[in-house]
Scaffold this active site. Structure first.
Site, short mmCIF file in Angstrom:
data_model
loop_
_atom_site.label_atom_id
_atom_site.label_comp_id
_atom_site.label_asym_id
_atom_site.label_seq_id
_atom_site.Cartn_x
_atom_site.Cartn_y
_atom_site.Cartn_z
N PRO A 30 36.71 -27.46 36.55
CA PRO A 30 37.01 -26.16 35.94
C PRO A 30 35.83 -25.21 36.03
CG PRO A 30 36.68 -27.85 34.24
CD PRO A 30 36.65 -28.55 35.57
N ASP A 31 36.13 -23.91 36.20
CA ASP A 31 35.05 -22.93 36.17
C ASP A 31 34.80 -22.52 34.72
OD1 ASP A 31 37.21 -21.35 35.62
OD2 ASP A 31 36.99 -20.02 37.34
N PHE A 32 33.99 -21.50 34.53
CA PHE A 32 33.64 -21.11 33.17
C PHE A 32 34.52 -19.99 32.64
CE2 PHE A 32 29.93 -23.21 34.86
CZ PHE A 32 29.58 -24.05 33.81
N ARG A 33 34.63 -18.93 33.48
CA ARG A 33 35.29 -17.71 32.97
C ARG A 33 36.62 -17.41 33.63
NH1 ARG A 33 29.94 -17.26 33.46
NH2 ARG A 33 28.75 -16.74 31.60
N ASN A 99 26.51 -23.96 41.66
CA ASN A 99 27.25 -25.12 41.17
C ASN A 99 26.36 -26.36 41.11
OD1 ASN A 99 29.37 -23.38 41.23
ND2 ASN A 99 30.19 -24.13 43.17
N ASP A 101 27.73 -29.42 41.16
CA ASP A 101 28.64 -30.53 41.46
C ASP A 101 28.38 -31.30 42.75
OD1 ASP A 101 29.68 -28.83 43.50
OD2 ASP A 101 31.16 -28.00 42.11
N HIS A 116 20.91 -23.61 40.16
CA HIS A 116 21.07 -24.10 38.79
C HIS A 116 20.91 -25.61 38.71
CE1 HIS A 116 23.57 -20.21 37.88
NE2 HIS A 116 22.29 -19.98 38.01
#
Ligand code: ZN
Length: 241
Positions: A30-33, A99, A101, A116
């Protein structure tokens, strides 16, 4: 639009790409926004990823780790990740991702800058002992908050929290400013300083994101579409490699 992108890609020697959470949504992360984002759905509040809050109360962050590490582990790269990895064959490609991930690496991309950080490793904040993804996953099953096996210090994954400086931003600027094309893919361009990279791009600037962003006007080509659909169509029209 797609024809223009195909042409631009054909003429380019070096390509830089900024990717955001949108590229991994189809992989089940899932993304954040976004529509089903973790903030949008109220699953985790933004302060869970704030470094000061983490030092005060790391438990909510580790609740996130316990749920999400198995998701990261199972996730497979999307068509868009694979498309970018294939570009390595005939172009000099540099991927700057927000990301954590590791899906670009799983897809086979060679040159990835993790602004990040990533979930690959964690470290004890006291003695510096390193913990692998696997080990941390095991530790959070055993306890609510994982502490160092050597010294009892708090363990923190090598990911960048809010209020922490990003990693390798100078390298990101270098590769963006040296490339013939700059892509921004699946990013809402709301997070600084990643969103400022567009200012360093020369040549064609292409944004592909499902939703409009406040920075759309800075790009030469803007497409509001699902990334996998876009690259699928591009490939069916003979685009690249
Ligand atoms: Zn330690």
């Amino acid at each position: 639009m797609i024809e223009t992108v195909i042409q631009v890609l054909k003429n380019a020697k070096s390509i830089s790409v900024l990717t955001g959470a949108g590229i991994s949504v189809n992989a089940g992360i899932p993304d954040f926004r976004g529509e089903t984002g973790i903030y949008t759905r109220g699953l985790y509040s933004e302060n869970v990823f704030d470094i000061d809050y983490f030092f005060e109360n790391p438990k909510p962050f580790y609740d996130f780790v316990r749920v999400m590490y198995p998701v990261f582990e199972k996730a497979k790269p999307t068509l868009a990740h694979k498309f970018l990895a294939d570009l390595d064959h005939n172009h000099s490609v540099c991927i700057v991702t927000q990301n954590i991930d590791l899906l670009h690496e799983k897809a086979g991309s060679k040159n990835v800058i993790h602004l990040h950080g990533s979930v690959e490793r964690s470290h004890c904040l006291k003695c510096g002992k390193e913990y692998s993804f696997e080990r941390l996953k095991e530790l959070v099953i055993k306890s609510a908050v994982p502490y160092c096996e050597s010294c009892g210090g708090l363990i923190k994954p090598d990911i960048v929290f809010f209020s922490e400086p990003v990693i390798d931003f100078d390298k990101a600027i270098e590769c963006v400013s040296a490339s013939d094309i700059f892509f921004a893919l699946g990013t809402s361009l709301e997070v600084y300083p990643a969103n400022s990279l567009v200012q360093f791009a020369r040549g064609n600037k292409i944004l592909i994101n499902k939703k409009e962003t406040e920075m759309d006007y800075l790009f030469d080509i803007v497409v509001h579409e699902d990334l996998d659909n876009f690259f699928k169509e591009l490939q069916s029209k003979g685009g690249i490699v």
